[in-house]
Design a protein around this motif. Structure first.
Motif, mmCIF file in Angstrom:
data_model
loop_
_atom_site.group_PDB
_atom_site.id
_atom_site.type_symbol
_atom_site.label_atom_id
_atom_site.label_comp_id
_atom_site.label_asym_id
_atom_site.label_seq_id
_atom_site.Cartn_x
_atom_site.Cartn_y
_atom_site.Cartn_z
ATOM 1 N N ALA A 165 0.814 -1.213 0.000
ATOM 2 C CA ALA A 165 0.000 0.000 0.000
ATOM 3 C C ALA A 165 0.850 1.267 0.000
ATOM 4 O O ALA A 165 0.370 2.342 -0.398
ATOM 5 C CB ALA A 165 -0.934 -0.004 1.209
ATOM 6 N N ASP A 166 2.120 1.168 0.408
ATOM 7 C CA ASP A 166 2.999 2.342 0.395
ATOM 8 C C ASP A 166 3.220 2.857 -1.025
ATOM 9 O O ASP A 166 3.553 4.033 -1.217
ATOM 10 C CB ASP A 166 4.354 2.003 1.025
ATOM 11 N N LEU A 167 3.019 1.989 -2.011
ATOM 12 C CA LEU A 167 3.214 2.396 -3.397
ATOM 13 C C LEU A 167 2.189 3.447 -3.847
ATOM 14 O O LEU A 167 2.428 4.177 -4.807
ATOM 15 C CB LEU A 167 3.130 1.182 -4.324
ATOM 16 N N LEU A 168 1.054 3.512 -3.136
ATOM 17 C CA LEU A 168 0.020 4.474 -3.521
ATOM 18 C C LEU A 168 0.498 5.905 -3.371
ATOM 19 O O LEU A 168 -0.008 6.810 -4.047
ATOM 20 C CB LEU A 168 -1.242 4.244 -2.691
ATOM 21 N N ALA A 169 1.460 6.129 -2.485
ATOM 22 C CA ALA A 169 1.997 7.473 -2.286
ATOM 23 C C ALA A 169 3.286 7.699 -3.071
ATOM 24 O O ALA A 169 3.858 8.794 -3.012
ATOM 25 C CB ALA A 169 2.251 7.717 -0.798
ATOM 26 N N ALA A 170 3.746 6.683 -3.788
ATOM 27 C CA ALA A 170 5.014 6.789 -4.519
ATOM 28 C C ALA A 170 4.771 7.259 -5.946
ATOM 29 O O ALA A 170 3.657 7.207 -6.464
ATOM 30 C CB ALA A 170 5.731 5.439 -4.523
ATOM 31 N N SER A 171 5.843 7.721 -6.576
ATOM 32 C CA SER A 171 5.794 8.086 -7.991
ATOM 33 C C SER A 171 5.929 6.804 -8.811
ATOM 34 O O SER A 171 6.942 6.109 -8.730
ATOM 35 C CB SER A 171 6.935 9.059 -8.328
ATOM 36 N N LEU A 172 4.900 6.498 -9.570
ATOM 37 C CA LEU A 172 4.877 5.240 -10.313
ATOM 38 C C LEU A 172 5.305 5.462 -11.765
ATOM 39 O O LEU A 172 4.985 6.483 -12.379
ATOM 40 C CB LEU A 172 3.481 4.626 -10.279
ATOM 41 N N ILE A 173 6.008 4.483 -12.306
ATOM 42 C CA ILE A 173 6.432 4.489 -13.696
ATOM 43 C C ILE A 173 5.553 3.496 -14.446
ATOM 44 O O ILE A 173 5.419 2.342 -14.045
ATOM 45 C CB ILE A 173 7.914 4.103 -13.823
ATOM 46 N N HIS A 174 4.938 3.957 -15.523
ATOM 47 C CA HIS A 174 4.028 3.123 -16.303
ATOM 48 C C HIS A 174 4.689 2.736 -17.614
ATOM 49 O O HIS A 174 5.315 3.568 -18.280
ATOM 50 C CB HIS A 174 2.728 3.875 -16.594
ATOM 51 N N GLU A 175 4.520 1.477 -17.983
ATOM 52 C CA GLU A 175 5.034 0.988 -19.258
ATOM 53 C C GLU A 175 3.881 0.430 -20.069
ATOM 54 O O GLU A 175 2.973 -0.208 -19.525
ATOM 55 C CB GLU A 175 6.095 -0.096 -19.032
ATOM 56 N N GLU A 176 3.903 0.675 -21.371
ATOM 57 C CA GLU A 176 2.844 0.166 -22.227
ATOM 58 C C GLU A 176 2.829 -1.360 -22.217
ATOM 59 O O GLU A 176 3.863 -2.008 -22.267
ATOM 60 C CB GLU A 176 3.043 0.661 -23.664
ATOM 61 N N GLY A 177 1.641 -1.929 -22.126
ATOM 62 C CA GLY A 177 1.508 -3.374 -22.137
ATOM 63 C C GLY A 177 0.109 -3.778 -21.724
ATOM 64 O O GLY A 177 -0.684 -2.966 -21.231
ATOM 65 N N PRO A 178 -0.211 -5.066 -21.893
ATOM 66 C CA PRO A 178 -1.569 -5.534 -21.569
ATOM 67 C C PRO A 178 -1.859 -5.580 -20.080
ATOM 68 O O PRO A 178 -3.021 -5.631 -19.676
ATOM 69 C CB PRO A 178 -1.601 -6.937 -22.188
ATOM 70 N N VAL A 179 -0.820 -5.596 -19.263
ATOM 71 C CA VAL A 179 -0.990 -5.679 -17.799
ATOM 72 C C VAL A 179 -0.216 -4.534 -17.163
ATOM 73 O O VAL A 179 0.911 -4.238 -17.556
ATOM 74 C CB VAL A 179 -0.486 -7.041 -17.267
ATOM 75 N N GLY A 180 -0.844 -3.870 -16.174
ATOM 76 C CA GLY A 180 -0.200 -2.731 -15.543
ATOM 77 C C GLY A 180 -0.394 -2.713 -14.042
ATOM 78 O O GLY A 180 -0.679 -3.746 -13.404
ATOM 79 N N TRP A 181 -0.257 -1.520 -13.475
ATOM 80 C CA TRP A 181 -0.320 -1.378 -12.017
ATOM 81 C C TRP A 181 -1.653 -1.836 -11.434
ATOM 82 O O TRP A 181 -1.690 -2.409 -10.330
ATOM 83 C CB TRP A 181 -0.050 0.073 -11.633
ATOM 84 N N ALA A 182 -2.756 -1.600 -12.107
ATOM 85 C CA ALA A 182 -4.066 -1.989 -11.571
ATOM 86 C C ALA A 182 -4.107 -3.483 -11.311
ATOM 87 O O ALA A 182 -4.608 -3.936 -10.259
ATOM 88 C CB ALA A 182 -5.176 -1.570 -12.534
ATOM 89 N N GLU A 183 -3.577 -4.274 -12.249
ATOM 90 C CA GLU A 183 -3.574 -5.728 -12.086
ATOM 91 C C GLU A 183 -2.643 -6.155 -10.951
ATOM 92 O O GLU A 183 -2.950 -7.088 -10.201
ATOM 93 C CB GLU A 183 -3.168 -6.403 -13.397
ATOM 94 N N TRP A 184 -1.500 -5.466 -10.830
ATOM 95 C CA TRP A 184 -0.580 -5.856 -9.757
ATOM 96 C C TRP A 184 -1.174 -5.524 -8.385
ATOM 97 O O TRP A 184 -1.094 -6.332 -7.460
ATOM 98 C CB TRP A 184 0.772 -5.157 -9.902
#
Length: 294
Positions: A183-202
């Motif tokens: 849950a600490d990741l919710l306050a972190a700066s996230l890096i997004h990469e194009e692909g079929p699976v992303g942060w929502a799935e993780w």
């Protein structure tokens, strides 16, 4: 309209360049491997094609006319360019060349650190790494082995699954120390990469109610996304397969063990014609040995 109709035969141009530079038909003949009479005859024919004299003939000596000096500059540049073009073909002729066509992120993050191991396993192999990113077509491309990132390999070619992709957060060591729980990741700066699976799935896999996860920088290149994480610019949801070398070196840290499958795999492709080559065979066998090891 016929193109290049004013270009004389190449042997005439070679003889002319030598005669103009040496100011001698006899010395030009020695240089190009002809008789003096043959060179003299060629120059007469060349002047006929050009439509004007290129040499002043003074006894046994020859001097360029003004037109000859101008034409000599052009001919010398053209012959130099042809010679350079021939030299540029040398890498295509080298023995042991194996063209490996792969995405840039795979080449940079997985293959490049392992090139010494490939050379040890296939000493005669001279890898040629192509990361131009065009669709793979063995019929029209000069490629021996191609690597693709796909759900499954295409039909009609030899294929080898190197690894299936699993994704997990990775961060630089300083950034990872601030992460105690997912849950600490919710306050972190996230890096997004194009692909079929992303942060929502993780986050769903980690049982974290994340809501709308869209803030942060987006990247279309996995290597650049990992580089941004290494620079402390955020937390990347990365392919552990590609991040393996950075994780082993300690430039990246995997703070949580939770992973999510991307549904994609890294496949090596070739065909029977390419695999008939000994060096390509050895490279293929090396890839087989590297399957799913990391």
């Amino acid at each position: 309209m016929v193109r290049f109709r004013h270009i004389p035969p190449t042997q005439f141009l070679k003889g002319f360049e030598a005669a103009a530079r040496l100011e001698s038909f006899s010395r030009a003949a020695e240089e190009v491997g002809l008789t003096q009479s043959a060179i003299s005859h060629q120059m007469r024919l060349l002047e006929g094609l050009i439509g004007q004299p290129l040499f002043l003939r003074i006894g046994r000596e020859v001097r360029l006319t003004d037109a000859g000096r101008d034409y000599h500059r052009t001919v010398r540049r053209c012959l130099d360019l042809l010679e350079e073009g021939y030299r540029r073909l040398e890498p295509y002729r080298k023995p042991g060349s194996v063209v490996i066509y792969a995405p840039r992120d795979f080449t940079r993050r997985w293959l490049l650190p392992r090139l010494p191991a490939l050379k040890a396993a296939a000493p005669a192999c001279e890898p040629w790494l192509d990361t131009s990113g065009l669709p793979v077509d063995f019929e029209t491309m000069e490629v021996d082995i191609a690597v693709i990132h796909a759900a499954e390999p295409p039909v009609g070619c030899e294929s080898l699954l190197i690894a299936r992709d699993r994704l997990s957060p990775v961060a630089d060591p300083a950034g990872a120390r601030a992460l105690r729980q997912p849950a600490d990741l919710l306050a972190a700066s996230l890096i997004h990469e194009e692909g079929p699976v992303g942060w929502a799935e993780w986050f769903a896999q980690a049982d974290v109610d994340a809501g709308m996860i869209w803030k942060g920088t987006n990247y279309s290149d996995g290597d650049i996304a990992l580089a941004a994480a290494e620079l402390g610019q955020g937390i990347a949801l990365a392919s552990l397969f590609l991040a393996g070398a950075a994780l082993a070196a300690g430039t990246l840290v995997q703070p949580f063990t939770t992973t999510v499958a991307s549904g994609l795999g890294w496949y090596a492709l070739s065909n029977t014609d390419r695999l008939s080559d000994t060096d390509t065979q050895e490279t293929w066998r090396w890839l087989e040995q590297m399957q799913e090891k990391e």
